[in-house]
Design an enzyme around this catalytic site. Structure first.
Site, mmCIF file in Angstrom:
data_model
loop_
_atom_site.group_PDB
_atom_site.id
_atom_site.type_symbol
_atom_site.label_atom_id
_atom_site.label_comp_id
_atom_site.label_asym_id
_atom_site.label_seq_id
_atom_site.Cartn_x
_atom_site.Cartn_y
_atom_site.Cartn_z
ATOM 1 N N GLY A 1 0.780 -0.844 -0.360
ATOM 2 C CA GLY A 1 0.251 0.211 0.945
ATOM 3 C C GLY A 1 0.643 1.066 -0.182
ATOM 4 O O GLY A 1 0.412 2.336 0.872
ATOM 5 N N ALA A 2 2.016 1.123 -0.608
ATOM 6 C CA ALA A 2 3.192 2.061 -0.972
ATOM 7 C C ALA A 2 2.873 3.745 -1.506
ATOM 8 O O ALA A 2 3.740 4.670 -1.848
ATOM 9 C CB ALA A 2 4.037 2.602 -0.817
ATOM 10 N N ARG B 1 0.010 5.876 -1.548
ATOM 11 C CA ARG B 1 -0.039 7.333 -1.025
ATOM 12 C C ARG B 1 -0.077 6.885 -0.315
ATOM 13 O O ARG B 1 0.415 5.728 0.446
ATOM 14 C CB ARG B 1 -0.765 7.477 -2.226
ATOM 15 C CG ARG B 1 -2.161 6.485 -1.616
ATOM 16 C CD ARG B 1 -4.021 7.165 -2.183
ATOM 17 N NE ARG B 1 -4.547 6.346 -1.093
ATOM 18 C CZ ARG B 1 -6.242 6.769 -1.410
ATOM 19 N NH1 ARG B 1 -6.643 7.153 -2.327
ATOM 20 N NH2 ARG B 1 -6.690 5.997 -0.556
ATOM 21 N N ASN C 1 1.730 -2.725 5.507
ATOM 22 C CA ASN C 1 0.634 -0.484 6.050
ATOM 23 C C ASN C 1 -0.563 -1.370 4.903
ATOM 24 O O ASN C 1 -1.821 -0.544 5.386
ATOM 25 C CB ASN C 1 1.440 -0.236 5.220
ATOM 26 C CG ASN C 1 1.006 1.287 4.675
ATOM 27 O OD1 ASN C 1 0.651 1.901 6.118
ATOM 28 N ND2 ASN C 1 0.161 1.629 3.318
ATOM 29 N N SER D 1 -3.958 -0.168 14.017
ATOM 30 C CA SER D 1 -4.744 1.655 14.202
ATOM 31 C C SER D 1 -5.277 1.193 16.114
ATOM 32 O O SER D 1 -5.400 0.744 16.375
ATOM 33 C CB SER D 1 -5.758 1.833 12.666
ATOM 34 O OG SER D 1 -6.990 2.608 13.639
ATOM 35 N N TYR E 1 -13.927 -1.913 10.614
ATOM 36 C CA TYR E 1 -12.571 -2.034 10.501
ATOM 37 C C TYR E 1 -11.871 -2.005 11.655
ATOM 38 O O TYR E 1 -10.650 -2.417 12.089
ATOM 39 C CB TYR E 1 -12.406 -0.479 9.809
ATOM 40 C CG TYR E 1 -11.352 0.432 9.977
ATOM 41 C CD1 TYR E 1 -10.198 0.088 9.040
ATOM 42 C CD2 TYR E 1 -10.839 1.319 11.097
ATOM 43 C CE1 TYR E 1 -9.049 0.890 8.861
ATOM 44 C CE2 TYR E 1 -9.566 1.832 11.108
ATOM 45 C CZ TYR E 1 -8.984 1.332 10.096
ATOM 46 O OH TYR E 1 -7.473 2.274 9.479
ATOM 47 N N LYS F 1 -8.537 -4.699 12.453
ATOM 48 C CA LYS F 1 -7.048 -3.381 13.503
ATOM 49 C C LYS F 1 -7.402 -4.221 14.535
ATOM 50 O O LYS F 1 -5.780 -4.880 14.685
ATOM 51 C CB LYS F 1 -7.291 -2.163 13.785
ATOM 52 C CG LYS F 1 -7.648 -2.203 12.064
ATOM 53 C CD LYS F 1 -6.340 -2.137 12.022
ATOM 54 C CE LYS F 1 -5.789 -1.371 9.789
ATOM 55 N NZ LYS F 1 -4.809 -1.611 9.267
ATOM 56 N N ILE G 1 -3.999 10.816 11.322
ATOM 57 C CA ILE G 1 -2.938 10.634 10.383
ATOM 58 C C ILE G 1 -3.334 11.619 8.950
ATOM 59 O O ILE G 1 -4.457 10.780 8.225
ATOM 60 C CB ILE G 1 -2.113 9.907 9.817
ATOM 61 C CG1 ILE G 1 -1.454 8.671 10.924
ATOM 62 C CG2 ILE G 1 -0.819 10.221 9.931
ATOM 63 C CD1 ILE G 1 -1.438 9.174 12.123
HETATM 64 N N1 LIG Z 1 -4.782 7.830 8.249
HETATM 65 C C1 LIG Z 1 -5.007 6.892 8.980
HETATM 66 O O1 LIG Z 1 -5.769 7.688 9.899
HETATM 67 C C2 LIG Z 1 -4.880 6.286 9.372
HETATM 68 C C3 LIG Z 1 -5.070 5.350 10.871
HETATM 69 C C4 LIG Z 1 -4.847 4.504 12.133
HETATM 70 C C5 LIG Z 1 -4.014 3.668 10.863
HETATM 71 N N2 LIG Z 1 -4.052 3.631 9.399
HETATM 72 C C6 LIG Z 1 -3.758 2.550 8.628
HETATM 73 O O2 LIG Z 1 -2.354 2.688 7.738
HETATM 74 C C7 LIG Z 1 -2.614 1.954 6.536
HETATM 75 C C8 LIG Z 1 -2.232 3.691 5.804
HETATM 76 O O3 LIG Z 1 -3.697 3.854 5.728
HETATM 77 P P1 LIG Z 1 -3.637 5.590 4.789
HETATM 78 O O4 LIG Z 1 -4.347 6.261 5.551
HETATM 79 O O5 LIG Z 1 -2.330 5.742 4.407
HETATM 80 O O6 LIG Z 1 -4.781 4.752 3.495
HETATM 81 P P2 LIG Z 1 -4.257 5.713 1.971
HETATM 82 O O7 LIG Z 1 -6.287 5.112 1.926
HETATM 83 O O8 LIG Z 1 -4.721 6.606 2.158
HETATM 84 O O9 LIG Z 1 -3.691 4.553 1.649
HETATM 85 C C9 LIG Z 1 -3.191 3.168 1.461
HETATM 86 C C10 LIG Z 1 -3.202 2.171 0.689
HETATM 87 O O10 LIG Z 1 -2.993 1.090 0.888
HETATM 88 C C11 LIG Z 1 -3.688 0.819 -0.770
HETATM 89 N N3 LIG Z 1 -4.821 -0.792 -1.014
HETATM 90 C C12 LIG Z 1 -5.789 -1.188 -0.015
HETATM 91 N N4 LIG Z 1 -6.433 -1.955 -0.524
HETATM 92 C C13 LIG Z 1 -5.165 -2.532 -0.907
HETATM 93 C C14 LIG Z 1 -5.004 -3.717 -1.610
HETATM 94 N N5 LIG Z 1 -5.879 -4.867 -1.838
HETATM 95 N N6 LIG Z 1 -4.114 -4.674 -2.279
HETATM 96 C C15 LIG Z 1 -2.938 -3.485 -2.109
HETATM 97 N N7 LIG Z 1 -3.013 -2.221 -1.992
HETATM 98 C C16 LIG Z 1 -3.595 -1.538 -1.332
HETATM 99 C C17 LIG Z 1 -4.043 1.815 -1.410
HETATM 100 O O11 LIG Z 1 -4.218 1.489 -2.882
HETATM 101 C C18 LIG Z 1 -3.690 2.722 -1.073
HETATM 102 O O12 LIG Z 1 -2.020 3.267 -1.786
HETATM 103 C C19 LIG Z 1 -3.690 1.823 6.824
HETATM 104 O O13 LIG Z 1 -3.434 0.080 6.724
HETATM 105 C C20 LIG Z 1 -4.819 2.246 7.356
HETATM 106 O O14 LIG Z 1 -5.368 1.369 7.744
HETATM 107 C C21 LIG Z 1 -4.671 4.926 9.094
#
Ligand SMILES: NC(=O)c1ccc[n+]([C@@H]2O[C@H](COP(=O)([O-])OP(=O)(O)OC[C@H]3O[C@@H](n4cnc5c(N)ncnc54)[C@H](O)[C@@H]3O)[C@@H](O)[C@H]2O)c1
Length: 256
Positions: A9-10, A12, A87, A147, A160, A164, A193
């Site tokens: 998931g890198a 973005r 991630n 999370s 969700y 987690k 975040i």
């Molecule tokens: N943003 C927040 O506030 C927050 C808080 C707690 C935890 N998180 C966790 O951090 C991680 C990253 O979150 P983020 O905010 O960068 O999210 P985001 O949606 O901006 O990025 C997630 C990335 O994962 C990829 N992805 C999604 N489903 C996929 C799949 N089936 N196979 C491969 N790639 C896939 C997406 O295409 C994207 O590039 C996630 O696990 C999220 O649950 C985020």
């Protein structure tokens, strides 16, 4: 031979921040993401410009074939895996009260966040064990991005939260199982975040942060998570595994 880090998931958000950070530290990078590379070219390019050789694999973490093809490609290209950062993750497509939500939504979230993470970790861990046995300088580490939802109830996205909590158990299970190979497993629990994932709730969270929901009154950024990943994979925590760190501005502290 450069070290190699997989970051799922890198394309973005947090994952891209982690990939960039590890690239600046001399890792070559392998990305698994559902986005086509050309649609996230700017984000991918900055990882390459930071010095990494990059393998970008467009695939779905929820699909067995994609996971296995990805790991095969990583091994064919680099011949080693030093770091796995789990991630990639999703929330439900539509937030629905737990009294109304659907099995489809539950399966969608669980298949990616839990099933995908669990079985990718299994596949990578088996490669890591071989690397550890054959390469002198290979000391693999795994970092799971869970999370605050692992322990916080949000009744409009129960699936969700459950997923987690599941990721947290994946941390413990693999930390326990891989300890005999000296492969340590860590977990980061991000708070709020600033990423594309939280775009839809930006105004709501702006307000909550201003009102002091977290002691440190600001959004977290991907760099906040990336620097902790960097610390975990540095090798400076050799006698710690299965450990969790909150990266949330103190949001987890119960306050009166
Ligand atoms: N943003 C927040 O506030 C927050 C808080 C707690 C935890 N998180 C966790 O951090 C991680 C990253 O979150 P983020 O905010 O960068 O999210 P985001 O949606 O901006 O990025 C997630 C990335 O994962 C990829 N992805 C999604 N489903 C996929 C799949 N089936 N196979 C491969 N790639 C896939 C997406 O295409 C994207 O590039 C996630 O696990 C999220 O649950 C985020």
């Amino acid at each position: 031979m450069k070290k190699v880090a997989i970051v799922t998931g890198a394309a973005r958000g947090i994952g891209n921040g982690i990939a960039y950070q590890l690239a600046t530290e001399g890792y070559d990078i392998a990305i698994l993401d559902v986005f086509a590379q050309e649609d996230v070219a700017k984000n991918v390019d900055r990882v390459i410009k930071a010095g990494a050789e990059l393998l970008y694999f467009k695939g779905d973490l929820a699909k067995t074939e994609d996971r296995l093809d990805f790991v095969k490609e990583v091994m064919n290209k680099y011949g080693r895996i030093d770091v796995l950062v789990n991630n990639a993750g999703v929330g439900p497509k539509v937030r629905m009260d737990i009294l109304q939500t659907t099995e489809e939504s539950f399966d969608f979230v669980m298949n990616i966040n839990v099933r995908g993470t669990y079985f990718l970790t299994q596949a990578v861990a088996n490669e890591m064990i071989k690397c550890k046995e054959t390469l002198k300088d290979c000391n693999p580490k795994i970092v799971n991005i869970s999370s605050m939802s692992a322990y916080t109830s949000s009744t409009s996205r129960g699936e969700y939260c459950i997923s987690k909590a599941g990721v947290s158990m994946i941390t413990k299970l693999f930390a326990d199982r891989l300890a005999e190979y000296e492969i340590n497993v860590y977990e980061i629990r991000p708070g709020i975040i600033y990423t594309p994932m939280t775009e839809v709730v930006r105004a709501k969270y702006d307000k909550l942060i201003a009102e002091g929901i977290s002691p440190i009154k600001r959004w977290g950024y991907p760099e906040d998570i990336a620097s902790v990943v960097s610390a975990f994979v540095s090798g400076k925590f050799p006698f710690s595994t299965g450990d969790v760190i909150n990266v949330d501005g103190g949001l987890h502290i119960q306050r009166l």
